[in-house]
Design an enzyme around this catalytic site. Sequence first.
Site, mmCIF file in Angstrom:
data_model
loop_
_atom_site.group_PDB
_atom_site.id
_atom_site.type_symbol
_atom_site.label_atom_id
_atom_site.label_comp_id
_atom_site.label_asym_id
_atom_site.label_seq_id
_atom_site.Cartn_x
_atom_site.Cartn_y
_atom_site.Cartn_z
ATOM 1 N N VAL A 194 0.762 -1.137 -0.377
ATOM 2 C CA VAL A 194 0.047 -0.056 -0.052
ATOM 3 C C VAL A 194 1.094 1.153 -0.113
ATOM 4 O O VAL A 194 0.580 2.073 -0.831
ATOM 5 C CB VAL A 194 -0.962 0.054 1.390
ATOM 6 C CG1 VAL A 194 -1.560 1.352 1.265
ATOM 7 C CG2 VAL A 194 -2.199 -1.172 1.091
ATOM 8 N N LYS A 238 24.594 2.903 24.354
ATOM 9 C CA LYS A 238 25.760 3.654 23.724
ATOM 10 C C LYS A 238 25.741 3.139 22.155
ATOM 11 O O LYS A 238 26.562 2.232 21.909
ATOM 12 C CB LYS A 238 26.833 3.582 24.387
ATOM 13 C CG LYS A 238 27.859 4.623 23.626
ATOM 14 C CD LYS A 238 29.159 5.148 24.295
ATOM 15 C CE LYS A 238 30.023 6.027 23.809
ATOM 16 N NZ LYS A 238 30.364 5.762 22.534
HETATM 17 N N1 LIG Z 1 26.431 6.961 21.299
HETATM 18 C C1 LIG Z 1 25.523 7.184 21.820
HETATM 19 O O1 LIG Z 1 24.473 6.373 22.020
HETATM 20 C C2 LIG Z 1 25.428 8.489 22.722
HETATM 21 C C3 LIG Z 1 26.395 9.407 22.477
HETATM 22 N N2 LIG Z 1 26.428 10.597 23.117
HETATM 23 C C4 LIG Z 1 25.452 10.712 24.003
HETATM 24 O O2 LIG Z 1 25.328 11.888 24.765
HETATM 25 C C5 LIG Z 1 26.103 13.029 24.301
HETATM 26 C C6 LIG Z 1 25.394 14.349 24.352
HETATM 27 C C7 LIG Z 1 25.513 14.719 25.732
HETATM 28 C C8 LIG Z 1 26.633 14.274 26.335
HETATM 29 C C9 LIG Z 1 27.391 13.190 25.200
HETATM 30 N N3 LIG Z 1 24.530 9.858 24.223
HETATM 31 C C10 LIG Z 1 24.413 8.571 23.573
HETATM 32 N N4 LIG Z 1 23.352 7.745 24.104
#
Ligand SMILES: NC(=O)c1cnc(OC2CCCC2)nc1N
Length: 325
Positions: free
Chosen positions: A34, A113
């Site tokens: 769709v 992360k």
């Molecule tokens: N790779 C990730 O998943 C990831 C990278 N960076 C951040 O935070 C930044 C923004 C605020 C401090 C660093 N969070 C994440 N989850």
Amino acid sequence: MNEIEQRIAELNKLLHEYGHAYYVLDNPIVPDAVYDQLLNELIALEKENPSLIYPDSPTQRVGGTPLQGFKKVTHAFPMLSLSNAFNELDLRDFDRRIRQAIGDDFSYVCELKIDGLAISLRYEDGIFVQGATRGDGVVGEEITANLRTIRSIPLRLKEPVTIEVRGEAYMPKKSFEALNQSRQEKGLELFANPRNAAAGSLRQLDPKIAASRNLSTFIYAIGGDGEAYGIDSHAEMLDYLETLGFPSNKERKFCETIDDCIAFINMWTENRPNLAYEIDGIVIKVNRYAHQDELGYTAKSPRWAIAYKFPAEEAITTVLDIDLT
Ligand SMILES: NC(=O)c1cnc(OC2CCCC2)nc1N
């Protein structure tokens, strides 16, 4: 509006809604057939009426001619990096430093992360206008055309806000395996890991190549002052990003204590292989903005966040890969 204009407006609205459900919420509301049929109808109508092509029409995701090179972009707000923790002692040191600074009445948010490429996306009045790589944190490369091809990046937000957000562009494990399989068959050099494959895909000058690499994103921060959007904490910010139409990773957890964070880390150390994408650690952030402001920043990292990094994969796998014949 005449009939054709009405139909084009309706198709844009429907395809945005269906695309958001499929690519952002991972929860399709119509069968692929769709969606494709409506997209083809819009492509045909736009071909006959080029003046009625919306800039954020889903047909405009894959840009035209390849670029000659990438422009440099200075980020309106520097893209910070995270300081690292490698073991429980590092985590408890982090926690102790915070309690010394702001007392015990605070909480954390833990998030996966994502092991991809940090990107910054700028929207003006709700329209995606520019995207860039992190670069050195201050100056990155302008890769708007390539980022437009990523279906989970909304071309128009659900609110007409002017905002800059940060996130991670990544290649799902299955796409990585399929890509290397096809490169092997063509005798091309293989990508070492999904992160390199995502970075290599976004460094292509021809957006058609990026469009073919099935990249995705998770958005995890607002550049600059979140309070400007009436938000008081990291948890609220992630919910706000979702209401705007951004994909945010749902595996996040509100943690009262560092012990809860350590339990979260242990759980994902076990569960990591079951994820559809690579992660290289767990990010722990103090939740309330008032506390983040009190804790402040070092030259390159926030004092209110830390990245616990998983131990590197066992070297044994590379030994076994050596051709023993
Ligand atoms: N790779 C990730 O998943 C990831 C990278 N960076 C951040 O935070 C930044 C923004 C605020 C401090 C660093 N969070 C994440 N989850």
